[in-house]
Structure formats: structure tokens, C-alpha cells
Design a protein around this motif. Sequence first.
Motif, PDB file in Angstrom:
ATOM      1  N   LEU A  95       0.860  -0.694  -0.262  1.00 46.95           N
ATOM      2  CA  LEU A  95      -0.150  -0.036   0.693  1.00 46.95           C
ATOM      3  C   LEU A  95       0.775   1.128   0.315  1.00 46.95           C
ATOM      4  CD1 LEU A  95      -2.618  -1.183   2.706  1.00 46.95           C
ATOM      5  CD2 LEU A  95      -3.383  -0.332   0.186  1.00 46.95           C
ATOM      6  N   ASP A  96       2.109   1.330   0.800  1.00 44.84           N
ATOM      7  CA  ASP A  96       2.611   2.740   0.549  1.00 44.84           C
ATOM      8  C   ASP A  96       3.288   2.576  -0.319  1.00 44.84           C
ATOM      9  OD1 ASP A  96       2.231   3.015   3.470  1.00 44.84           O
ATOM     10  OD2 ASP A  96       4.379   1.807   4.090  1.00 44.84           O
ATOM     11  N   TYR A  97       4.015   1.405  -1.304  1.00 43.83           N
ATOM     12  CA  TYR A  97       4.607   1.517  -2.682  1.00 43.83           C
ATOM     13  C   TYR A  97       3.553   2.033  -3.361  1.00 43.83           C
ATOM     14  CZ  TYR A  97       8.635   0.156  -5.698  1.00 43.83           C
ATOM     15  OH  TYR A  97       9.455   0.052  -6.564  1.00 43.83           O
ATOM     16  N   ILE A  98       2.011   1.519  -3.235  1.00 44.97           N
ATOM     17  CA  ILE A  98       1.083   1.975  -4.672  1.00 44.97           C
ATOM     18  C   ILE A  98       0.812   3.418  -4.541  1.00 44.97           C
ATOM     19  CG2 ILE A  98      -0.930   2.004  -4.957  1.00 44.97           C
ATOM     20  CD1 ILE A  98      -1.050  -1.170  -4.342  1.00 44.97           C
ATOM     21  N   LYS A  99       0.908   3.889  -3.292  1.00 44.78           N
ATOM     22  CA  LYS A  99       0.255   5.197  -2.772  1.00 44.78           C
ATOM     23  C   LYS A  99       1.622   6.807  -3.666  1.00 44.78           C
ATOM     24  CE  LYS A  99      -1.237   5.891   1.594  1.00 44.78           C
ATOM     25  NZ  LYS A  99      -0.825   5.015   3.476  1.00 44.78           N
ATOM     26  N   ILE A 100       3.132   6.006  -3.803  1.00 45.08           N
ATOM     27  CA  ILE A 100       4.427   6.418  -4.493  1.00 45.08           C
ATOM     28  C   ILE A 100       3.660   6.657  -5.796  1.00 45.08           C
ATOM     29  CG2 ILE A 100       6.346   6.360  -4.807  1.00 45.08           C
ATOM     30  CD1 ILE A 100       7.245   5.005  -2.770  1.00 45.08           C
ATOM     31  N   ILE A 101       3.389   5.959  -6.228  1.00 40.72           N
ATOM     32  CA  ILE A 101       2.506   5.648  -8.007  1.00 40.72           C
ATOM     33  C   ILE A 101       1.773   6.056  -8.112  1.00 40.72           C
ATOM     34  CG2 ILE A 101       2.130   3.464  -9.734  1.00 40.72           C
ATOM     35  CD1 ILE A 101       4.211   1.615  -8.039  1.00 40.72           C
ATOM     36  N   GLU A 102       0.286   6.478  -7.135  1.00 40.43           N
ATOM     37  CA  GLU A 102      -0.455   6.752  -7.586  1.00 40.43           C
ATOM     38  C   GLU A 102      -0.446   8.593  -7.551  1.00 40.43           C
ATOM     39  OE1 GLU A 102      -3.294   5.197  -4.430  1.00 40.43           O
ATOM     40  OE2 GLU A 102      -4.522   4.164  -5.624  1.00 40.43           O
ATOM     41  N   LYS A 103       0.715   8.178  -6.762  1.00 39.04           N
ATOM     42  CA  LYS A 103       0.682  10.246  -6.683  1.00 39.04           C
ATOM     43  C   LYS A 103       1.037  10.861  -8.269  1.00 39.04           C
ATOM     44  CE  LYS A 103       3.108  10.473  -2.575  1.00 39.04           C
ATOM     45  NZ  LYS A 103       4.181  11.132  -1.843  1.00 39.04           N
ATOM     46  N   LEU A 104       1.510  10.133  -8.920  1.00 35.57           N
ATOM     47  CA  LEU A 104       1.594  10.388  -9.588  1.00 35.57           C
ATOM     48  C   LEU A 104       0.700  10.069 -11.477  1.00 35.57           C
ATOM     49  CD1 LEU A 104       5.854   9.046 -10.662  1.00 35.57           C
ATOM     50  CD2 LEU A 104       4.597  11.412 -10.280  1.00 35.57           C
ATOM     51  N   GLY A 105      -0.690  10.041 -10.551  1.00 37.08           N
ATOM     52  CA  GLY A 105      -1.937   9.570 -11.372  1.00 37.08           C
ATOM     53  C   GLY A 105      -2.010   7.867 -12.414  1.00 37.08           C
ATOM     54  N   PHE A 106      -1.383   7.378 -11.872  1.00 31.71           N
ATOM     55  CA  PHE A 106      -1.332   6.477 -12.369  1.00 31.71           C
ATOM     56  C   PHE A 106      -1.539   4.860 -11.848  1.00 31.71           C
ATOM     57  CE2 PHE A 106       1.131   1.517 -13.822  1.00 31.71           C
ATOM     58  CZ  PHE A 106       2.152   2.169 -14.825  1.00 31.71           C
ATOM     59  N   TYR A 107      -2.322   4.021 -12.672  1.00 35.87           N
ATOM     60  CA  TYR A 107      -3.510   3.405 -12.120  1.00 35.87           C
ATOM     61  C   TYR A 107      -3.268   1.630 -12.365  1.00 35.87           C
ATOM     62  CZ  TYR A 107      -5.107   7.446  -9.452  1.00 35.87           C
ATOM     63  OH  TYR A 107      -5.080   8.788  -9.407  1.00 35.87           O
ATOM     64  N   ASP A 108      -2.053   1.710 -13.450  1.00 36.89           N
ATOM     65  CA  ASP A 108      -1.814   0.506 -14.321  1.00 36.89           C
ATOM     66  C   ASP A 108      -1.638  -0.354 -13.294  1.00 36.89           C
ATOM     67  OD1 ASP A 108      -4.095   0.966 -16.119  1.00 36.89           O
ATOM     68  OD2 ASP A 108      -2.316   2.174 -17.556  1.00 36.89           O
ATOM     69  N   ILE A 109      -2.182  -0.985 -12.288  1.00 37.10           N
ATOM     70  CA  ILE A 109      -1.463  -1.335 -11.467  1.00 37.10           C
ATOM     71  C   ILE A 109      -1.320  -3.359 -10.974  1.00 37.10           C
ATOM     72  CG2 ILE A 109      -0.324  -1.598  -8.257  1.00 37.10           C
ATOM     73  CD1 ILE A 109      -0.060   1.499  -8.845  1.00 37.10           C
ATOM     74  N   MET A 110      -0.971  -3.348 -11.235  1.00 33.96           N
ATOM     75  CA  MET A 110      -1.572  -5.466 -10.328  1.00 33.96           C
ATOM     76  C   MET A 110      -0.435  -5.288  -8.906  1.00 33.96           C
ATOM     77  SD  MET A 110      -1.102  -7.265 -13.851  1.00 33.96           S
ATOM     78  CE  MET A 110       0.453  -6.839 -14.410  1.00 33.96           C
ATOM     79  N   VAL A 111      -0.604  -6.421  -7.756  1.00 37.96           N
ATOM     80  CA  VAL A 111      -0.468  -6.232  -6.807  1.00 37.96           C
ATOM     81  C   VAL A 111       0.025  -8.487  -6.671  1.00 37.96           C
ATOM     82  CG1 VAL A 111      -0.701  -6.419  -4.012  1.00 37.96           C
ATOM     83  CG2 VAL A 111      -1.691  -4.379  -5.816  1.00 37.96           C
ATOM     84  N   SER A 112       1.118  -8.385  -5.941  1.00 35.55           N
ATOM     85  CA  SER A 112       1.414  -9.814  -5.494  1.00 35.55           C
ATOM     86  C   SER A 112       1.688  -9.722  -4.475  1.00 35.55           C
ATOM     87  CB  SER A 112       2.286 -10.689  -6.711  1.00 35.55           C
ATOM     88  OG  SER A 112       3.534  -9.951  -6.444  1.00 35.55           O
TER      89      SER A 112
END
Length: 362
Positions: free
Chosen positions: A158-175
Motif C-alpha cells: 500500500l505504501d508503494y502504491i501511494k507513491i505510484i498513484e501520486k503520479l496519476g498512474f493506476y495500471d497496477i497489479m499486486v502480488s
Amino acid sequence: MKITRRKTRTVNLGGVKVGSGYPVSIQSMTKTDTMDVAATIAQIKRLENAGCEIVRTAVKDAACCKALARIIKKINIPLEADIHFDYRLALKAMEAGVDGIRLNPGNICKEDEVKKVVKAAARRHIPIRVGVNSGSVKIPRGGISNEELPSLMAEAALDYIKIIEKLGFYDIMVSLKASDVLQTIDAYRLMAKRCDYPFHLGVTAAGPELSGTVKSALGIGILLAEGIGDTIRVSLTGDPVDEVIVGKHIIQGLGLRRFGPEVISCPTCGRTEVDIIGIANRVEEALGRIRDEKGKLSGMRVAVMGCVVNGPGEAREADLGIAAGKGSGFLFIKGKPARKIKESEFVSAIISEINKTLERKA
Ligand code: SF4
């Protein structure tokens, strides 16, 4: 029981849509030295033939990225680059033409580096998998208990996703993979409540063929049965083609997809008077070789039963079935006894009936 998939966003990984609106896809990872272009292509071709839909390749250094550019030209399934430690490898891999990037929050964690990767991925419309592994998650000083590890893994993602989302990027998968089945299940369950990104499921370092298959079937299977998971990788210490086959069996066993006829065979016992073990294996192998790209055999059940106790019942309920006796057996087609056949003809009779079905449906 009907499985209801957890609602997720959709991510496009080189043409394979990953998310709750699409079938659970199967992936594997090459085990060759990526620098050995010919061997890596050959292995990916074998994976393609087995039904692998996404392949991941280790990227150890810049030379691997050059190899990737040559590999990608010769393969037909999307390729995800597995990146650790050096964010610049992710940039180079994207230049080489990969379809997806896996980043490990445990070893590429400087915010400015992550942002450089995200900006490049956004420009190229390449999705990023936030791939947390229990072995590389940062443990606080003083340690944690086994029960606390899953929530630490989910928080790391979740912390990592926050960094990514700050740039408006949402093409994310999680494992969120642990080598412990229950920790893996717990981590994904926790994460499922906290985000709507699609999940890549797997139990990491599950083990050799038999134990790895059982652990993967438990971890991946329990989550899929709960509707959690959108793409899977079975991790085995062995041939990656087996990872794909096991993955198909897990998905098919839960009724999420059909990849071809399902073989139902009895375990054999003191009543068995023919070589049911050998016959069932040969039938499964022969069915696996049949190319059924249009799914005409999907949902078909083929029963191979050892005697007259349960044999006729199961054989009758299947689309095709054999109830064996001594040296011979009865072939059932769509629930009706068709003819008596010799033991030596069991496999060929089934394959010939399957081919007739294919011709009829053509
Ligand atoms: S079907 Fe017959 S041979 Fe097979 S396990 Fe059952 S009783 Fe034994």
C-alpha cells in the motif's frame, strides 16, 4: 457453489486483460539464463504450447535487456520483466519492448527512482506489478511474529502504491507472496479489503513438484474460491511447463475456466484387474496433446474406472467413460453403453471418440 470474483480494475498486459471482468490468466517464469536468447525463446515456445498466457523473465543486468529485445521479437505472449535492486533495468527493459514490469518494494524503494519508472511506464502504457515477497519485506527492529507478517506485506504494497498513484498512474497489479500458505492467504485477504487493483496470486518458493503443487493448489485455490485473484503463477522447483499445467488444473478444478476434457479416474484398489494407473495417465497425456483452440472439448468429462462397483455409474455420468473388467471394459458414450473393448484399445477408443466429437462440432 458459484465463485463471485472480487471486483477489480482492469489492467492490460500486452493484450491480456487482467482483472475481475476477464478470465483468470496463467503465467510462468523462464528458468533459462536470459542472456541465452535461443534457450529462452525455446522455453517460452514450450510454455506457449502448454497454454501459458503471460511469461516473466529475470533481468539481472543491462545485457539482459538487450537479450530481451531479441526474445520479444520471436514470442507470441506478453513478457513481464522481473526487476530487482536497480530501477534503471526497468527503464532499459521498457525500451527493449517488454509488456509489463514487476518491481519489488523491498529492494527498489527510493521514491525518486520509483517515480522515474512510473513516468516511463505511463508514457508507454505498460502496467507495473507491485510484487511483495515475504523474504524481502523490511522487518522492524525487534522483529515481528508470524501472524504480523501478512499485514506488514500488505502495508508495504500500500505504501508503494501511494507513491505510484501520486503520479496519476493506476495500471497496477499486486502480488503478496510468502512461502507459507496461510501467510500468503492472509496477506491477500487483507489487501483485498484495501484496494481494487487486480491480484497476481502465487505461493513463493513453494517447493519441488509434489509439495509445490499441493502448496500452490491450497494457497491459490483457497483464494480463488473466495473470488480473490485475477492471474496466477504456480511456482515449482522444476520444469516451468508443469507450472502451467498445474495452474490449469487449479483453475479448471474450481470451474473458473475449462481448458479441455477433465479426466476422472478411480484410485484403483484390490478389485482392479487392468492397468488403470497407466491407462489414466496415457489418456490424460493424449488429451493434453489434442489442440482444441476453439474450446470445443471444454467441459467434457472422460471417466476411466477400474471395475463394476463404481465404474458404470461414473462412466455413465461422464461424456465418455470406460468401466473396466478383466482384460476388457465397457465404453459408455453420453451415458449409454456403446460397446465392449479390449484393454489394449482403451486409450485409442477414447481418443477416436474425442476426434469424432471434434469433427462433429467443426
Ligand atoms: S472403481 Fe472399482 S477398482 Fe476403482 S477404486 Fe472403485 S472399487 Fe476399486
